[in-house]
Design a protein around this motif. Structure first.
Motif, PDB file in Angstrom:
ATOM      1  N   LYS A   1      -5.933  -0.793   2.002  1.00 18.38           N
ATOM      2  CA  LYS A   1      -5.484  -2.347   1.855  1.00 18.38           C
ATOM      3  C   LYS A   1      -5.736  -2.764   0.610  1.00 18.38           C
ATOM      4  CE  LYS A   1      -4.928  -5.533   5.508  1.00 18.38           C
ATOM      5  NZ  LYS A   1      -5.212  -6.135   6.722  1.00 18.38           N
ATOM      6  N   ASP A   2      -4.877  -3.410   0.001  1.00 18.87           N
ATOM      7  CA  ASP A   2      -5.057  -3.976  -1.409  1.00 18.87           C
ATOM      8  C   ASP A   2      -5.440  -3.253  -2.440  1.00 18.87           C
ATOM      9  OD1 ASP A   2      -4.023  -6.245   0.028  1.00 18.87           O
ATOM     10  OD2 ASP A   2      -6.284  -7.015   0.463  1.00 18.87           O
ATOM     11  N   LYS A   3      -5.254  -1.854  -2.430  1.00 15.12           N
ATOM     12  CA  LYS A   3      -6.037  -0.950  -3.438  1.00 15.12           C
ATOM     13  C   LYS A   3      -4.797  -0.460  -4.340  1.00 15.12           C
ATOM     14  CE  LYS A   3     -10.361  -0.404  -1.833  1.00 15.12           C
ATOM     15  NZ  LYS A   3      -9.899  -1.439  -0.585  1.00 15.12           N
ATOM     16  N   THR A   4      -5.340  -0.333  -5.571  1.00 16.75           N
ATOM     17  CA  THR A   4      -4.296   0.164  -6.672  1.00 16.75           C
ATOM     18  C   THR A   4      -4.237   1.766  -6.352  1.00 16.75           C
ATOM     19  OG1 THR A   4      -6.165   0.656  -8.404  1.00 16.75           O
ATOM     20  CG2 THR A   4      -5.392  -1.571  -8.271  1.00 16.75           C
TER      21      THR A   4
ATOM     22  N   PHE B   1      -1.339  -5.131  -9.616  1.00 14.54           N
ATOM     23  CA  PHE B   1      -1.973  -3.950 -10.466  1.00 14.54           C
ATOM     24  C   PHE B   1      -0.934  -3.912 -11.544  1.00 14.54           C
ATOM     25  CE2 PHE B   1      -0.099  -1.687  -7.003  1.00 14.54           C
ATOM     26  CZ  PHE B   1       0.906  -0.500  -7.889  1.00 14.54           C
TER      27      PHE B   1
ATOM     28  N   GLU C   1       0.781  -1.090  -0.204  1.00 12.04           N
ATOM     29  CA  GLU C   1      -0.182   0.037  -0.232  1.00 12.04           C
ATOM     30  C   GLU C   1       0.896   1.216   0.050  1.00 12.04           C
ATOM     31  OE1 GLU C   1      -0.765  -2.784   1.925  1.00 12.04           O
ATOM     32  OE2 GLU C   1      -2.404  -3.185   1.008  1.00 12.04           O
TER      33      GLU C   1
END
Lengths: 184, 179
Positions: B145-148, A106, A29
């Protein structure tokens, strides 16, 4: 964020809570946040993270690995041609960024970023720029690519070491853009 | 100090163990009572109490005005401090990631919308309450959390570089206070 909820105005916070928030995030993150904008990159840099960084060259891809303690934590994988082709537009340089622990990933480009910019970004954010000097000179014995032995050295670039000890250097410049030289 | 409260006193919790109570007045004139153990969690308030020389005898007659914190946030803060007043002292803040788990009671307390959470963390920063600050930071950090990067831009309302540049240019082009 709930549906209809306004964004949380992170960058309007004072430094103390702002840095604590980033400190409490995971590495993946933190790295993702550093890619959002120049301001967010400076924010992540300000919390003084330190992670060793390796470059791995395989047959089909080049990876920048960011470690946490002894383990690879984040991997930025570039297809071979994204690194090797001269003057490739930055929007075509789209590494896949993977969290090796959580298996999240990503794929994205960043405006103006080619491979060396991505590498510099990682080195800056994780405070490794000084540990990977880009100006030191290495001499090459019997260089196959040079006729004049007086010029048998390489300045700058980054060294890559394979498990069997073979060492190579990756160098970037304005003419050939990317040069990969096996030293021994 | 004689500030007349305009609204009824909010008694958050009856304190039997420790008879020393203090009164706090929020920016919108809500009055709160808080126990000595609880108010010590706020370094700012405790310094103020010490500097004003408030004692068990005169504390309730001298309410403390806190102009930077409204009643809604102060209510949350008083609830939090009363809940955690007997917790073990936190170690000094260090530059390491602390793997603490946010207790369910506190997660519920902090389940508020983003604008309220923003105001609460500003109040917590002003009042210097380390544990509540850590808990708020954990809630805000967990949003990532777990984000692009694209998702983070939306969640945290982060302007693009072009937007930042435009803002900087318009700020430097606009006349100053005297011009």
């Amino acid at each position: 964020m709930e549906d209809g909820d306004r964004p949380f105005p992170l960058l309007r916070l004072p430094d103390n809570p702002l840095q604590r928030i980033v400190l409490l995030m995971g590495r993946f993150e933190q790295f993702a946040l550093s890619l959002v904008s120049n301001r967010s990159k400076e924010l992540v840099k300000s919390i003084d993270l330190s992670s060793p960084i390796n470059i791995t060259v395989d047959e089909e891809e080049v990876s920048i690995s960011i470690h946490k303690r002894m383990y690879v934590n984040i991997r930025c994988s570039f297809a071979d041609d994204q690194v090797a082709i001269d003057n490739l537009p930055s929007e075509m340089v789209k590494p896949t960024v993977t969290s090796t622990r959580g298996r999240h990933s990503f794929t994205r480009s960043r405006k103006g970023y080619r491979f060396d910019d991505w590498l510099s970004h990682c080195l800056e954010v994780f405070h490794q720029s000084e540990k990977m000097p880009s100006t030191h000179r290495r001499y090459v014995e019997n260089p196959p690519f040079l006729h004049n032995p007086d010029y048998a050295y390489i300045d700058g670039g980054y060294d890559v070491r394979r498990a069997d000890g073979a060492t190579a250097s990756i160098r970037f410049d304005n003419f050939v853009y990317f040069m990969f030289i096996v030293l021994n | 100090m004689s500030v007349e409260p305009e609204v009824p006193i909010v008694q958050v919790e009856e304190v039997r163990e420790n008879p020393v109570l203090y009164k706090i007045i929020s920016s919108d004139n809500h009055v709160f009572t808080i126990s000595e153990h609880a108010v010590k969690l706020s370094k700012t308030l405790w310094d103020l109490i010490t500097n004003l020389g408030l004692t068990a005898e005169n504390a309730l007659d001298n309410p403390i005005p806190v102009e930077n914190v409204n009643g809604k946030n102060m209510e949350t803060i008083v609830q939090f401090c009363e809940r955690h007043k007997y917790d073990e002292e936190e170690p000094e803040y260090t530059n390491y990631i602390r793997e603490f788990v946010l207790p369910e009671w506190d997660r519920q307390l902090l389940s508020i919308d983003n604008e309220e959470l923003f105001q609460l963390i500003l109040a917590t920063n002003y009042l210097d309450i380390q544990k509540l600050m850590d808990y708020c930071c954990r809630v805000i950090g967990d949003m990532a959390k777990d984000k692009t990067p694209e998702e983070l831009r939306i969640i945290y309302g982060i302007p693009t570089d072009a937007e930042d540049d435009a803002l900087e240019r318009s700020a430097s082009d606009s006349p100053g206070p005297s011009g």
